[in-house]
Design an enzyme around this catalytic site. Structure first.
Site, PDB file in Angstrom:
ATOM      1  N   ASN A 154       0.889  -1.165   0.000  1.00  0.00           N
ATOM      2  CA  ASN A 154       0.000   0.000   0.000  1.00  0.00           C
ATOM      3  C   ASN A 154       0.907   1.188   0.000  1.00  0.00           C
ATOM      4  O   ASN A 154       1.658   1.370   0.948  1.00  0.00           O
ATOM      5  CB  ASN A 154      -0.802   0.058   1.303  1.00  0.00           C
ATOM      6  CG  ASN A 154      -2.099  -0.669   1.208  1.00  0.00           C
ATOM      7  OD1 ASN A 154      -2.598  -0.938   0.123  1.00  0.00           O
ATOM      8  ND2 ASN A 154      -2.647  -0.984   2.350  1.00  0.00           N
ATOM      9  N   HIS A 165       7.990   5.250   5.312  1.00  0.00           N
ATOM     10  CA  HIS A 165       9.158   4.377   5.117  1.00  0.00           C
ATOM     11  C   HIS A 165       8.751   3.237   4.174  1.00  0.00           C
ATOM     12  O   HIS A 165       7.870   2.446   4.506  1.00  0.00           O
ATOM     13  CB  HIS A 165       9.642   3.820   6.453  1.00  0.00           C
ATOM     14  CG  HIS A 165      10.990   3.193   6.365  1.00  0.00           C
ATOM     15  ND1 HIS A 165      12.061   3.607   7.121  1.00  0.00           N
ATOM     16  CD2 HIS A 165      11.462   2.187   5.575  1.00  0.00           C
ATOM     17  CE1 HIS A 165      13.129   2.880   6.799  1.00  0.00           C
ATOM     18  NE2 HIS A 165      12.778   2.008   5.866  1.00  0.00           N
ATOM     19  N   GLN A 169       3.544  -5.449   2.919  1.00  0.00           N
ATOM     20  CA  GLN A 169       3.007  -6.344   3.942  1.00  0.00           C
ATOM     21  C   GLN A 169       2.776  -7.724   3.352  1.00  0.00           C
ATOM     22  O   GLN A 169       2.611  -7.889   2.146  1.00  0.00           O
ATOM     23  CB  GLN A 169       1.680  -5.812   4.464  1.00  0.00           C
ATOM     24  CG  GLN A 169       1.793  -4.477   5.179  1.00  0.00           C
ATOM     25  CD  GLN A 169       0.530  -4.189   5.974  1.00  0.00           C
ATOM     26  OE1 GLN A 169       0.006  -5.053   6.678  1.00  0.00           O
ATOM     27  NE2 GLN A 169       0.032  -2.982   5.848  1.00  0.00           N
TER      28      GLN A 169
HETATM   29  P1  H2U Z   1       0.701   0.338   6.398  1.00  0.00           P
HETATM   30  O1  H2U Z   1       1.090   1.747   6.674  1.00  0.00           O
HETATM   31  O2  H2U Z   1       0.838  -0.056   4.957  1.00  0.00           O
HETATM   32  O3  H2U Z   1      -0.605  -0.024   7.002  1.00  0.00           O
HETATM   33  O4  H2U Z   1       1.809  -0.582   7.091  1.00  0.00           O
HETATM   34  C1  H2U Z   1       2.312  -0.376   8.352  1.00  0.00           C
HETATM   35  C2  H2U Z   1       2.167  -1.682   9.078  1.00  0.00           C
HETATM   36  O5  H2U Z   1       3.195  -1.760  10.035  1.00  0.00           O
HETATM   37  C3  H2U Z   1       0.838  -1.750   9.786  1.00  0.00           C
HETATM   38  O6  H2U Z   1       0.197  -2.955   9.427  1.00  0.00           O
HETATM   39  C4  H2U Z   1       2.677  -2.208  11.258  1.00  0.00           C
HETATM   40  C5  H2U Z   1       1.219  -1.748  11.258  1.00  0.00           C
HETATM   41  O7  H2U Z   1       0.436  -2.616  12.006  1.00  0.00           O
HETATM   42  N1  H2U Z   1       3.442  -1.633  12.340  1.00  0.00           N
HETATM   43  C6  H2U Z   1       3.978  -2.463  13.289  1.00  0.00           C
HETATM   44  O8  H2U Z   1       3.792  -3.674  13.231  1.00  0.00           O
HETATM   45  N2  H2U Z   1       4.707  -1.930  14.330  1.00  0.00           N
HETATM   46  C7  H2U Z   1       4.932  -0.597  14.476  1.00  0.00           C
HETATM   47  O9  H2U Z   1       5.574  -0.195  15.408  1.00  0.00           O
HETATM   48  C8  H2U Z   1       4.387   0.352  13.492  1.00  0.00           C
HETATM   49  C9  H2U Z   1       3.620  -0.202  12.366  1.00  0.00           C
HETATM   50 ZN    ZN Z   2      11.961   5.093   8.433  1.00  0.00          ZN
END
Ligand code: H2U
Ligand code: ZN
Length: 346
Positions: A154, A165, A169
């Protein structure tokens, strides 16, 4: 006979859905980019980013000081492992069907760089991301409890991406989700009925026609499918009949990295922004079934229509009737094909 300049509908043989095309409405002159999105300077490292190397995530876990790709279990997974699910007492009935769903959710960071998206990485760096996705696919699909591995990205706030960043997924599920389930059914039916593979045939027909092809190399072709729903939707098809990332040869992986760059660079160049989209791989289900008709491919679904800020909405007739587009897939492909293969920031 069908007049493609007049309203008509097109059939998507991969999912069995029709799309309404209204080209007479797209005749208004192409205004190009009306307004540029505000340019945000993104640092190479962000001390507050939960995905940057060495930083702490929301869960309190600290990321490794990684130097290449980086994979971790999602701290807020949408799915739980079988052993983590508490037994319940709901009794589904034929009208209110329900099944427990189990699975594994992971996050894959493309590189330590907070500021570099796929089109800004080198072909070898994109190839490294592909290798990580491939290894994850192999590892997760080998698990008995996993029936399908969905790798996706996404990109952009417009798509609900919460962190700039560059990352993707992986959601690996016990059941095969709706989209790949429909594609599996249709690809296997086509093979049964014709003795041939659906996407092998589609690729040959698209190559013979040529109007919708955007980029290609020896092993992969990127095109705006005949039945595209999103204005600048693209389908990336493997030339060889294969099912999943782990089946790619080293040469094919490099070729896919090249096509991914060609696609995403042109996307960014279209409105000279970091182009938002949801993209993902459609790979053979790993639920123990046999899928000889499955052909490895990727979908890119970008939301934008006319500029950096004007998006397409799937509302009204589209929610209640069927998807509709004005811009024809042929015109969209022509526009994308005409863009430079060099990133506008380079
Ligand atoms: P998206 O921005 O595409 O949703 O992806 C970020 C994913 O990273 C999101 O599913 C995970 C979120 O749950 N995440 C972590 O697992 N730990 C974190 O500290 C920040 C984000
Ligand atoms: Zn970063």
């Amino acid at each position: 006979m069908v007049n493609f300049d007049q309203p008509h509908r097109r059939f998507n043989p991969l999912n069995g859905q029709w799309v309404l095309v209204s080209p007479h409405r797209a005749r208004r002159p192409w205004l190009g980019q009306v307004e540029k999105a505000a340019v945000v300077e993104i640092p190479a490292y962000d001390p507050t980013c939960t995905l940057c190397p060495g930083n702490q995530r929301v869960s309190g876990v600290r990321n490794e000081a990684y130097t290449g790709t980086f994979v971790f279990d999602n701290d807020f997974p949408a799915l739980l492992r079988a052993g983590e699910i508490q037994p319940g007492n709901e009794q589904p009935n034929p009208l209110f069907r329900a099944e427990q769903e189990t699975g594994i959710c992971r996050v894959v960071c493309f590189s330590p760089r907070h500021d570099l998206t796929l089109p800004q990485l080198s072909v070898t760096e994109v190839e490294a991301v592909l290798r990580t996705w491939s290894d994850q696919t192999a590892e997760l699909s080998a698990l008995d409890e996993i029936g399908y591995v969905q790798v996706f990205e996404n990109k952009g706030a417009m798509m609900g991406c919460s962190n700039p960043h560059p990352h993707s997924q992986i959601w690996a599920t016990g059941h095969v989700p709706n989209e790949p389930a429909a594609e599996a059914e249709r690809q296997e039916a086509y093979l049964r009925e014709t003795g041939r593979c659906l996407l092998c045939d589609v690729l040959r027909a698209e190559q013979a026609d040529g109007r919708r092809i955007v980029a290609a190399n020896e092993h992969f072709t990127a095109l705006v499918p005949f039945w595209a729903v999103w204005p600048f939707e693209m389908l990336v098809v493997a030339h060889r009949h294969m099912g999943s990332l782990p089946e790619l040869s080293a040469e094919e992986r490099l070729a896919l990295a090249d096509v991914l760059r060609q696609v995403t660079i042109r996307y960014d160049n279209l409105f000279e922004i970091s182009f938002p989209y949801s993209m993902g791989f459609h790979q053979t289900p790993c639920d123990g079934g046999s899928y000889p008709g499955w052909h490895f491919h990727l979908h890119f679904y970008p939301p934008l229509l006319r500029s950096a800020t004007v998006r397409k909405f799937m509302v009204g007739f589209e929610m209640l009737g069927m998807p509709q587009r004005d811009l024809t897939p042929e015109t969209a492909a022509e526009r994308l094909r005409g863009l430079s293969g060099v990133h506008y920031c380079a």
